[in-house]
Design an enzyme around this catalytic site. Structure first.
Site, PDB file in Angstrom:
ATOM      1  N   ASP A  14      -4.209  -0.182  -1.578  1.00 43.16           N
ATOM      2  CA  ASP A  14      -4.903   1.009  -1.098  1.00 43.16           C
ATOM      3  C   ASP A  14      -6.160   1.218  -1.921  1.00 43.16           C
ATOM      4  O   ASP A  14      -6.161   1.024  -3.135  1.00 43.16           O
ATOM      5  CB  ASP A  14      -3.958   2.212  -1.126  1.00 43.16           C
ATOM      6  N   ARG A  55      -3.877  -6.229   0.493  1.00 46.77           N
ATOM      7  CA  ARG A  55      -5.158  -5.619   0.118  1.00 46.77           C
ATOM      8  C   ARG A  55      -4.925  -4.561  -0.950  1.00 46.77           C
ATOM      9  O   ARG A  55      -5.610  -4.512  -1.957  1.00 46.77           O
ATOM     10  CB  ARG A  55      -5.806  -4.963   1.344  1.00 46.77           C
ATOM     11  N   ALA A 111      -6.825  -8.525   2.841  1.00 46.24           N
ATOM     12  CA  ALA A 111      -5.733  -9.437   2.472  1.00 46.24           C
ATOM     13  C   ALA A 111      -5.999 -10.868   2.944  1.00 46.24           C
ATOM     14  O   ALA A 111      -5.591 -11.823   2.270  1.00 46.24           O
ATOM     15  CB  ALA A 111      -4.414  -8.922   3.046  1.00 46.24           C
ATOM     16  N   HIS A 162       4.228  -8.528  -5.946  1.00 48.39           N
ATOM     17  CA  HIS A 162       3.215  -8.085  -4.979  1.00 48.39           C
ATOM     18  C   HIS A 162       1.859  -8.223  -5.670  1.00 48.39           C
ATOM     19  O   HIS A 162       1.740  -7.956  -6.863  1.00 48.39           O
ATOM     20  CB  HIS A 162       3.424  -6.621  -4.597  1.00 48.39           C
ATOM     21  N   GLU A 217      13.141  -4.547  -2.567  1.00 48.39           N
ATOM     22  CA  GLU A 217      11.873  -4.256  -3.258  1.00 48.39           C
ATOM     23  C   GLU A 217      12.061  -3.174  -4.314  1.00 48.39           C
ATOM     24  O   GLU A 217      12.727  -2.163  -4.068  1.00 48.39           O
ATOM     25  CB  GLU A 217      10.855  -3.806  -2.200  1.00 48.39           C
ATOM     26  N   HIS A 274      14.260  -6.489   4.834  1.00 49.39           N
ATOM     27  CA  HIS A 274      13.690  -6.260   3.499  1.00 49.39           C
ATOM     28  C   HIS A 274      13.841  -4.764   3.210  1.00 49.39           C
ATOM     29  O   HIS A 274      13.303  -3.935   3.947  1.00 49.39           O
ATOM     30  CB  HIS A 274      12.210  -6.654   3.493  1.00 49.39           C
ATOM     31  N   THR A 323       6.576  -4.219  -6.637  1.00 52.36           N
ATOM     32  CA  THR A 323       5.256  -3.735  -6.234  1.00 52.36           C
ATOM     33  C   THR A 323       4.304  -3.776  -7.425  1.00 52.36           C
ATOM     34  O   THR A 323       4.714  -3.937  -8.582  1.00 52.36           O
ATOM     35  CB  THR A 323       5.315  -2.281  -5.707  1.00 52.36           C
ATOM     36  N   SER A 350      16.278  -9.073   1.399  1.00 56.40           N
ATOM     37  CA  SER A 350      15.478  -8.993   0.170  1.00 56.40           C
ATOM     38  C   SER A 350      15.327  -7.519  -0.183  1.00 56.40           C
ATOM     39  O   SER A 350      15.477  -6.640   0.680  1.00 56.40           O
ATOM     40  CB  SER A 350      14.124  -9.676   0.352  1.00 56.40           C
ATOM     41  N   PHE A 406       5.505  10.526   2.552  1.00 54.65           N
ATOM     42  CA  PHE A 406       5.235   9.084   2.596  1.00 54.65           C
ATOM     43  C   PHE A 406       4.684   8.665   3.949  1.00 54.65           C
ATOM     44  O   PHE A 406       3.705   7.951   4.054  1.00 54.65           O
ATOM     45  CB  PHE A 406       6.560   8.342   2.480  1.00 54.65           C
ATOM     46  N   LYS A 412      -4.827 -13.032   9.094  1.00 53.09           N
ATOM     47  CA  LYS A 412      -4.113 -13.292   7.821  1.00 53.09           C
ATOM     48  C   LYS A 412      -3.165 -14.471   7.964  1.00 53.09           C
ATOM     49  O   LYS A 412      -3.000 -15.272   7.060  1.00 53.09           O
ATOM     50  CB  LYS A 412      -3.226 -12.090   7.432  1.00 53.09           C
TER      51      LYS A 412
HETATM   52  P1  FAD Z   1      -5.162  -5.798   5.271  1.00 50.45           P
HETATM   53  O1  FAD Z   1      -4.347  -6.804   5.979  1.00 50.45           O
HETATM   54  O2  FAD Z   1      -6.383  -6.274   4.572  1.00 50.45           O
HETATM   55  O3  FAD Z   1      -5.529  -4.671   6.326  1.00 50.45           O
HETATM   56  C1  FAD Z   1      -6.047  -3.403   5.915  1.00 50.45           C
HETATM   57  C2  FAD Z   1      -6.831  -2.761   7.052  1.00 50.45           C
HETATM   58  O4  FAD Z   1      -8.055  -3.464   7.277  1.00 50.45           O
HETATM   59  C3  FAD Z   1      -6.133  -2.741   8.411  1.00 50.45           C
HETATM   60  O5  FAD Z   1      -6.524  -1.570   9.070  1.00 50.45           O
HETATM   61  C4  FAD Z   1      -6.689  -3.977   9.126  1.00 50.45           C
HETATM   62  O6  FAD Z   1      -6.679  -3.832  10.532  1.00 50.45           O
HETATM   63  C5  FAD Z   1      -8.099  -4.055   8.576  1.00 50.45           C
HETATM   64  N1  FAD Z   1      -8.564  -5.439   8.349  1.00 50.45           N
HETATM   65  C6  FAD Z   1      -7.830  -6.463   7.847  1.00 50.45           C
HETATM   66  N2  FAD Z   1      -8.594  -7.553   7.704  1.00 50.45           N
HETATM   67  C7  FAD Z   1      -9.827  -7.228   8.125  1.00 50.45           C
HETATM   68  C8  FAD Z   1     -11.066  -7.936   8.204  1.00 50.45           C
HETATM   69  N3  FAD Z   1     -11.163  -9.212   7.810  1.00 50.45           N
HETATM   70  N4  FAD Z   1     -12.149  -7.281   8.695  1.00 50.45           N
HETATM   71  C9  FAD Z   1     -12.064  -5.973   9.075  1.00 50.45           C
HETATM   72  N5  FAD Z   1     -10.915  -5.254   9.022  1.00 50.45           N
HETATM   73  C10 FAD Z   1      -9.829  -5.868   8.545  1.00 50.45           C
HETATM   74  N6  FAD Z   1       0.190  -1.443  -1.794  1.00 50.45           N
HETATM   75  C11 FAD Z   1      -0.007  -1.569  -3.118  1.00 50.45           C
HETATM   76  O7  FAD Z   1      -0.994  -1.062  -3.647  1.00 50.45           O
HETATM   77  N7  FAD Z   1       0.892  -2.253  -3.910  1.00 50.45           N
HETATM   78  C12 FAD Z   1       1.986  -2.863  -3.392  1.00 50.45           C
HETATM   79  O8  FAD Z   1       2.765  -3.480  -4.134  1.00 50.45           O
HETATM   80  C13 FAD Z   1       2.224  -2.755  -1.983  1.00 50.45           C
HETATM   81  N8  FAD Z   1       3.272  -3.367  -1.394  1.00 50.45           N
HETATM   82  C14 FAD Z   1       3.407  -3.330  -0.024  1.00 50.45           C
HETATM   83  C15 FAD Z   1       4.440  -4.056   0.578  1.00 50.45           C
HETATM   84  C16 FAD Z   1       4.592  -4.043   1.958  1.00 50.45           C
HETATM   85  C17 FAD Z   1       5.703  -4.863   2.584  1.00 50.45           C
HETATM   86  C18 FAD Z   1       3.710  -3.282   2.773  1.00 50.45           C
HETATM   87  C19 FAD Z   1       3.883  -3.229   4.271  1.00 50.45           C
HETATM   88  C20 FAD Z   1       2.686  -2.564   2.175  1.00 50.45           C
HETATM   89  C21 FAD Z   1       2.501  -2.591   0.787  1.00 50.45           C
HETATM   90  N9  FAD Z   1       1.457  -1.911   0.157  1.00 50.45           N
HETATM   91  C22 FAD Z   1       1.273  -2.019  -1.210  1.00 50.45           C
HETATM   92  C23 FAD Z   1       0.546  -1.078   0.940  1.00 50.45           C
HETATM   93  C24 FAD Z   1      -0.697  -1.854   1.408  1.00 50.45           C
HETATM   94  O9  FAD Z   1      -1.414  -2.334   0.299  1.00 50.45           O
HETATM   95  C25 FAD Z   1      -1.539  -0.877   2.204  1.00 50.45           C
HETATM   96  O10 FAD Z   1      -0.915  -0.583   3.428  1.00 50.45           O
HETATM   97  C26 FAD Z   1      -2.988  -1.271   2.411  1.00 50.45           C
HETATM   98  O11 FAD Z   1      -3.679  -0.132   2.928  1.00 50.45           O
HETATM   99  C27 FAD Z   1      -3.209  -2.430   3.385  1.00 50.45           C
HETATM  100  O12 FAD Z   1      -2.816  -3.612   2.843  1.00 50.45           O
HETATM  101  P2  FAD Z   1      -2.784  -4.945   3.753  1.00 50.45           P
HETATM  102  O13 FAD Z   1      -2.475  -6.068   2.855  1.00 50.45           O
HETATM  103  O14 FAD Z   1      -1.938  -4.739   4.935  1.00 50.45           O
HETATM  104  O15 FAD Z   1      -4.330  -4.989   4.196  1.00 50.45           O
END
Ligand code: FAD
Length: 277
Positions: A100, A98, A115, A68, A9, A258, A40, A7, A208, A157
Site C-alpha cells: 500500500d 506492490r 507488482a 511477503h 499467514e 490460505h 507479511t 497455508s 478492514f 502479473k
Molecule cells: P498490483 O498488482 O500492482 O495492483 C495494484 C493496483 O494497480 C490495482 O488496482 C491494479 O489494477 C493496478 N495495476 C497493477 N499493475 C498495473 C500496471 N502495470 N499499470 C497500471 N495499473 C496497474 N500489503 C503489504 O503491505 N504487505 C503485505 O505483506 C501484504 N500481503 C498481502 C497478501 C495478500 C494475499 C493480499 C491479497 C494482499 C496483501 N497486501 C499486503 C496488500 C497489497 O499490498 C495491497 O492490496 C496493494 O494495494 C496492492 O498490491 P498488489 O500486489 O495486488 O498490487
C-alpha cells in the site's frame, strides 16, 4: 483422497512475548500439515527485521516459509539484495506484492511501483529459483480503474512469471469463481487460492473490509450487527458461514485455502477440523 493444501499467514510481532505466543500458534496450526506459512511485511521496509525474524523462526520449526515482499518505492538492487538473503536461508517461495502506498508518496515516486515489475525482476534475476505468488482480487482492487482493467493487470502479473495467486478475502463465493473463469478466459492457468478470513470481531472486520475492498454481504452484515456485543453469537454464526464457504470452495474446485490467521489459531483450527483436516 488427500485434501487440498492449506497455508497460513502471520504478521511479525513486536515483542518477545508476542514472538513466543506466535510459536505456540504455529505449533497448533502445524498439525494441519501446511504447505507453507507466510509472513507479511510492511511496505517501505517498516517491518523488515520482524519479517526476517519470523521467517527464520518458521524455518527453524521445519516448515516451508514464504516471506511477503511489498516492492513499492524499493530500488531494484535493494530487492535483489533482500532476495539473496532469503535465498541464502533456503527460501524458495515469495509473495510478490506492490504494497500500500505510504502516505505522502504516490505516482512519480522513485523505485518499483506495480507488482508486475517485481515479478519480472525476480524472474530476470533468479530464474525459477523462487515460486512467485501474487495477490488476486475477486471483488477487484479498491484502486482499480475498472473491473476489466484490474483483470488485465492481474493477467499482466501472471504473464510476467507468477506461479500462483492468493486472493484477498471475500464472503461472496460466486465472486471467486467468476474471477477464476474470467482470468482463465484470458489464458491464465495458474492455481488461484482463496484467502480466507475468519470473523472474530464485527467492528474490526468492517474497518478492514472498507479499506481493502472486500464486501460483507448485506445479509451477513445485518445479522452480525444484530448480535451487537454478543461475541459468542458472532463467532458461532461466522464459523458456520466461513466453514460452509470453504466447503463449497473446495467442493467446486478451489486448489487449496490460505488462512489469514491474524496470529490466532482458535477459529482457523476449528474451521480446519470441521473441513476434515
Ligand atoms: P498490483 O498488482 O500492482 O495492483 C495494484 C493496483 O494497480 C490495482 O488496482 C491494479 O489494477 C493496478 N495495476 C497493477 N499493475 C498495473 C500496471 N502495470 N499499470 C497500471 N495499473 C496497474 N500489503 C503489504 O503491505 N504487505 C503485505 O505483506 C501484504 N500481503 C498481502 C497478501 C495478500 C494475499 C493480499 C491479497 C494482499 C496483501 N497486501 C499486503 C496488500 C497489497 O499490498 C495491497 O492490496 C496493494 O494495494 C496492492 O498490491 P498488489 O500486489 O495486488 O498490487
Amino acid at each position: 483422497m488427500s485434501l487440498p493444501k492449506l497455508s497460513f499467514e502471520f504478521f511479525p510481532t513486536r515483542t518477545p512475548e508476542g514472538r513466543a505466543k506466535q510459536v505456540i500458534t504455529r505449533k497448533q496450526l502445524s498439525q494441519y500439515a501446511p504447505d507453507f506459512f507466510s509472513c507479511t511485511s510492511g511496505a517501505g521496509g517498516s517491518t523488515k527485521e520482524g519479517t526476517m525474524q519470523t521467517i527464520q523462526d518458521i524455518l527453524s520449526e521445519g516448515i516451508a516459509a514464504a516471506p511477503h515482499l511489498p516492492c513499492i518505492g524499493m530500488q531494484p538492487q535493494e530487492v535483489v539484495d533482500l532476495l539473496n538473503e532469503y535465498k541464502a536461508l533456503g527460501i524458495r517461495h515469495i509473495v510478490a506484492l506492490r504494497g500500500d502506498i505510504p502516505s505522502g508518496m504516490g505516482a512519480g515516486m522513485d523505485g518499483l511501483f506495480y507488482a508486475n515489475e517485481l515479478v519480472s525482476l525476480i524472474k530476470n534475476e533468479f530464474g525459477n529459483h523462487f515460486h512467485i505468488e501474487v495477490a488476486a482480487y475477486p471483488e477487484f482492487h479498491p484502486q482499480a480503474r475498472s473491473a476489466e482493467d484490474d483483470l488485465n493487470n492481474f493477467v499482466r502479473k501472471v504473464k510476467a512469471g507468477a506461479d500462483s495467486a492468493i486472493t484477498q478475502y471475500f464472503y461472496n463465493t460466486d465472486a471467486y469463481f467468476r474471477f477464476v473463469d474470467d482470468v482463465q478466459g484470458r489464458g491464465v492457468n495458474i492455481p488461484i487460492i482463496p484467502g480466507i478470513m475468519p470473523i472474530a470481531s464485527f467492528s474490526k472486520l468492517t474497518r478492514f473490509s472498507d479499506t481493502c475492498g472486500a464486501e460483507i454481504p448485506r445479509w451477513l452484515r445485518l445479522k452480525l450487527q444484530s448480535y451487537a456485543d454478543d461475541t459468542a453469537a458472532i463467532k458461532s454464526l461466522a464459523l458456520d458461514v466461513v466453514t460452509e464457504m470453504c466447503e463449497r470452495l473446495l467442493r467446486e474446485g478451489a486448489p487449496g485455502l490460505h488462512f489469514y490467521t491474524l496470529n490466532q489459531a482458535g477459529l482457523v483450527s476449528t474451521i480446519c477440523q470441521r473441513l476434515g483436516y
